[in-house]
Design a protein around this motif. Structure first.
Motif, mmCIF file in Angstrom:
data_model
loop_
_atom_site.group_PDB
_atom_site.id
_atom_site.type_symbol
_atom_site.label_atom_id
_atom_site.label_comp_id
_atom_site.label_asym_id
_atom_site.label_seq_id
_atom_site.Cartn_x
_atom_site.Cartn_y
_atom_site.Cartn_z
ATOM 1 N N SER A 1 6.637 -18.133 23.076
ATOM 2 C CA SER A 1 5.253 -17.854 23.478
ATOM 3 C C SER A 1 4.757 -18.918 24.444
ATOM 4 O O SER A 1 5.503 -19.823 24.856
ATOM 5 N N ARG A 2 3.480 -18.808 24.793
ATOM 6 C CA ARG A 2 2.892 -19.788 25.714
ATOM 7 C C ARG A 2 2.463 -21.068 25.000
ATOM 8 O O ARG A 2 2.113 -22.053 25.646
ATOM 9 N N TRP A 3 2.467 -21.085 23.675
ATOM 10 C CA TRP A 3 1.922 -22.221 22.943
ATOM 11 C C TRP A 3 2.658 -23.532 23.170
ATOM 12 O O TRP A 3 2.016 -24.594 23.249
ATOM 13 N N PRO A 4 3.996 -23.550 23.271
ATOM 14 C CA PRO A 4 4.629 -24.845 23.607
ATOM 15 C C PRO A 4 4.146 -25.424 24.926
ATOM 16 O O PRO A 4 3.953 -26.643 25.045
ATOM 17 N N TRP A 5 3.911 -24.572 25.912
ATOM 18 C CA TRP A 5 3.429 -25.056 27.207
ATOM 19 C C TRP A 5 1.970 -25.505 27.125
ATOM 20 O O TRP A 5 1.582 -26.509 27.737
ATOM 21 N N VAL A 6 1.179 -24.729 26.359
ATOM 22 C CA VAL A 6 -0.221 -25.128 26.168
ATOM 23 C C VAL A 6 -0.296 -26.478 25.463
ATOM 24 O O VAL A 6 -1.081 -27.359 25.851
ATOM 25 N N ALA A 7 0.502 -26.656 24.419
ATOM 26 C CA ALA A 7 0.506 -27.935 23.699
ATOM 27 C C ALA A 7 0.960 -29.070 24.607
ATOM 28 O O ALA A 7 0.414 -30.180 24.562
ATOM 29 N N LEU A 8 1.984 -28.785 25.455
ATOM 30 C CA LEU A 8 2.460 -29.811 26.379
ATOM 31 C C LEU A 8 1.360 -30.222 27.358
ATOM 32 O O LEU A 8 1.157 -31.423 27.616
ATOM 33 N N VAL B 1 -1.260 -32.322 25.409
ATOM 34 C CA VAL B 1 -0.764 -33.682 25.132
ATOM 35 C C VAL B 1 -0.700 -34.489 26.423
ATOM 36 O O VAL B 1 -1.051 -35.680 26.447
ATOM 37 N N PHE B 2 -0.265 -33.860 27.520
ATOM 38 C CA PHE B 2 -0.177 -34.567 28.802
ATOM 39 C C PHE B 2 -1.558 -35.003 29.285
ATOM 40 O O PHE B 2 -1.741 -36.144 29.731
ATOM 41 N N THR B 3 -2.545 -34.107 29.188
ATOM 42 C CA THR B 3 -3.906 -34.486 29.610
ATOM 43 C C THR B 3 -4.491 -35.562 28.703
ATOM 44 O O THR B 3 -5.239 -36.427 29.162
ATOM 45 N N SER B 4 -4.143 -35.540 27.413
ATOM 46 C CA SER B 4 -4.604 -36.608 26.511
ATOM 47 C C SER B 4 -4.053 -37.952 26.948
ATOM 48 O O SER B 4 -4.765 -38.965 26.940
ATOM 49 N N ALA B 5 -2.781 -37.967 27.338
ATOM 50 C CA ALA B 5 -2.183 -39.229 27.800
ATOM 51 C C ALA B 5 -2.825 -39.716 29.091
ATOM 52 O O ALA B 5 -3.103 -40.911 29.250
ATOM 53 N N ILE B 6 -3.100 -38.791 30.019
ATOM 54 C CA ILE B 6 -3.728 -39.178 31.294
ATOM 55 C C ILE B 6 -5.144 -39.699 31.049
ATOM 56 O O ILE B 6 -5.548 -40.737 31.593
ATOM 57 N N ILE B 7 -5.903 -38.974 30.221
ATOM 58 C CA ILE B 7 -7.276 -39.400 29.926
ATOM 59 C C ILE B 7 -7.273 -40.773 29.263
ATOM 60 O O ILE B 7 -8.106 -41.633 29.563
ATOM 61 N N TRP B 8 -6.345 -41.001 28.345
ATOM 62 C CA TRP B 8 -6.260 -42.307 27.683
ATOM 63 C C TRP B 8 -6.024 -43.417 28.697
ATOM 64 O O TRP B 8 -6.675 -44.464 28.662
ATOM 65 N N ALA B 9 -5.083 -43.199 29.618
ATOM 66 C CA ALA B 9 -4.767 -44.238 30.596
ATOM 67 C C ALA B 9 -5.967 -44.547 31.480
ATOM 68 O O ALA B 9 -6.268 -45.716 31.770
ATOM 69 N N VAL C 1 -2.444 -42.849 23.082
ATOM 70 C CA VAL C 1 -1.286 -43.753 22.966
ATOM 71 C C VAL C 1 -0.093 -43.010 22.365
ATOM 72 O O VAL C 1 1.048 -43.108 22.855
ATOM 73 N N VAL C 2 -0.373 -42.230 21.305
ATOM 74 C CA VAL C 2 0.700 -41.453 20.670
ATOM 75 C C VAL C 2 1.277 -40.444 21.654
ATOM 76 O O VAL C 2 2.512 -40.282 21.774
ATOM 77 N N SER C 3 0.400 -39.754 22.394
ATOM 78 C CA SER C 3 0.861 -38.739 23.346
ATOM 79 C C SER C 3 1.709 -39.364 24.440
ATOM 80 O O SER C 3 2.769 -38.820 24.812
ATOM 81 N N LEU C 4 1.270 -40.495 24.961
ATOM 82 C CA LEU C 4 2.027 -41.151 26.026
ATOM 83 C C LEU C 4 3.390 -41.615 25.519
ATOM 84 O O LEU C 4 4.418 -41.452 26.210
ATOM 85 N N THR C 5 3.423 -42.145 24.310
ATOM 86 C CA THR C 5 4.697 -42.597 23.738
ATOM 87 C C THR C 5 5.638 -41.423 23.516
ATOM 88 O O THR C 5 6.836 -41.490 23.842
ATOM 89 N N VAL C 6 5.107 -40.339 22.946
ATOM 90 C CA VAL C 6 5.940 -39.163 22.676
ATOM 91 C C VAL C 6 6.457 -38.557 23.972
ATOM 92 O O VAL C 6 7.647 -38.188 24.080
ATOM 93 N N LEU C 7 5.599 -38.441 24.984
ATOM 94 C CA LEU C 7 6.038 -37.871 26.259
ATOM 95 C C LEU C 7 7.124 -38.740 26.902
ATOM 96 O O LEU C 7 8.096 -38.214 27.476
#
Length: 415
Positions: A10-17, A20-28, A104-110
């Motif tokens: 489904s599209r959910w893995p891409w939506v989650a990605l 998570v990617f935008t969370s990492a960018i916003i955090w930085a 921080v978690v999102s950036l580490t996981v990515l």
């Protein structure tokens, strides 16, 4: 919940990605901004909460309403003061801090996911070009004969599936925190609306009372003096017509005295509306002038009091005037001591007398109106007056922002 094969297709893995990617960018980005502008943390929290409410739509959730009360157009100059007193703002600050942790978690996981996929893809290519075996981890070795390529492909597919679920878990947890922390609380909004309505109604009543006071002062003071002047000028005309010079001179002197009284009455009325010295030289100078006109001795102690926005200075001036009036009328206090002080965040005005005490904030309209006015400006008024005294009235205001040129601003951005 979707079965694994339907979830992965489904599209959910891409939506989650993406989430998570935008969370990492916003955090930085936010981390760099917050370190430089820590005092603006509530404003960043309000802006980030507005963005997060839109990001929740990535997860298939409906658009979430703001937890803030709508600020009327005529109250927008007090936008920041209103926002800082709302619980929703401080929940959004908590949401921002929680978002930093998830960032921080999102950036580490990515980083781990990209590194793992890069190793799984690059390892066979490196082995094929070098012609030597490559030890991946432990006893797992990739030989150059090419017979184990299918294992690397299988590992890559398993890693993608694992990463999809991991990203989905992080996105779901972060989205749940955002939704819970930034959701509107109906009881809080109703309370804030009622408070703003009461404040506006009280200010309107105060304006009406002030208008009636000015009308009464003009009628009882200046108007009576002007009527007396007109009568004396009429007597002067009669004396001049009859040729009685001494009597005419006496009438002229009386008219001149009456004119001076009218000017004094008019000056007192205008001063009661808004003292000119308050706008020109600030609160401390205006209170010194008030002390000079007071029947009761008033001592003003200025401990480096700053300039405030005009509305706050006016409220502080009338707060002291009301305190002096109450002490004069209702107590046997020998004097009133007014202390002006400020720290890094708030300005404080304290009026103290050693009278018999027993002042009740709810018992009179003067202090109650000033309390409502202070709350509308983001401040607060406190009364400590036990029976037997002393009476201590404290008024606090948040300090405004100061520009690079040293100009005092209202610190209230328009919504």
């Amino acid at each position: 919940m979707l079965p694994p094969w339907r979830f992965l297709l489904s599209r959910w893995p891409w939506v989650a990605l993406v989430f998570v990617f935008t969370s990492a960018i916003i955090w930085a980005v936010l981390l760099a901004l917050i370190v430089v502008t820590l005092l603006l943390l509530p404003i960043w929290a309000i802006l980030l909460a507005a963005l997060d409410r839109r990001r929740l739509q990535l997860l298939g959730l409906p658009r979430q309403a703001s937890g803030h009360v709508q600020v009327p157009r005529e109250e927008r100059r007090h936008w920041l003061n209103i926002r800082l007193t709302e619980p929703a703002t401080w929940r959004e600050v908590l949401s921002l801090l929680t978002g930093l942790v998830f960032g921080v978690v999102s950036l580490t996981v990515l980083f781990f996911e990209v590194l793992t996929l890069a190793v799984l893809i690059a390892a066979p290519i490196v082995v094929a070009r070098s012609g030597t075996a490559l030890t991946l981890f432990g006893d797992v070795t990739l030989a150059p004969d090419g017979g184990q390529w299918w294992r690397m492909a299988l590992l890559a597919l398993l890693a993608l599936a694992l990463f999809a679920y991991l990203n989905g878990l992080i996105a779901a947890l972060h989205g749940g925190c955002i939704r819970w922390l930034t959701a509107p609380r109906a009881a809080e909004i109703d309370e804030r609306v009622a408070s703003l309505t009461r404040s506006r109604a009280t200010i309107v009543d105060a304006h009406d009372r002030e208008r009636r006071r000015i009308e009464r002062d003009l009628h009882d003071g200046v108007q009576q003096e002007l009527v007396a002047i007109a009568a004396r000028l009429g007597l002067l005309e009669l004396e001049l017509a009859s040729g009685e010079i001494p009597a005419a001179r006496a009438a002229l002197g009386a008219a001149q005295t009456q004119t001076e009284r009218a000017l004094v009455a008019l000056r007192d009325t205008v001063r009661g509306i808004h003292p000119a010295v308050l706008s020109d030289r600030g609160l401390a100078a205006a209170l010194e002038e008030l002390a000079g006109r007071s029947v009761l001795p008033v001592r003003v102690e200025d401990h480096g009091f700053p300039r405030l926005p005009p509305a706050a200075e006016t409220a502080a001036y009338y707060f002291v005037a009301e305190a002096v009036t109450n002490a004069t009328k209702h107590t046997a206090a020998p004097r009133v001591v007014v202390s002006l002080a400020a720290d890094a965040h708030r300005a404080t005005v304290v009026a103290r007398d050693n009278g018999h005490g027993g002042v009740d904030l709810a018992g009179g309209t003067g202090l109650r109106g000033l309390s409502e006015r202070a709350e509308a400006l983001g401040g607060q008024l406190a009364v400590h007056s036990p029976v037997g005294g002393p009476t201590v009235l404290t008024l606090e205001f948040p300090l405004p922002t100061v520009s690079a040129h040293g100009e005092v601003g209202d610190a209230d951005p328009a919504r």
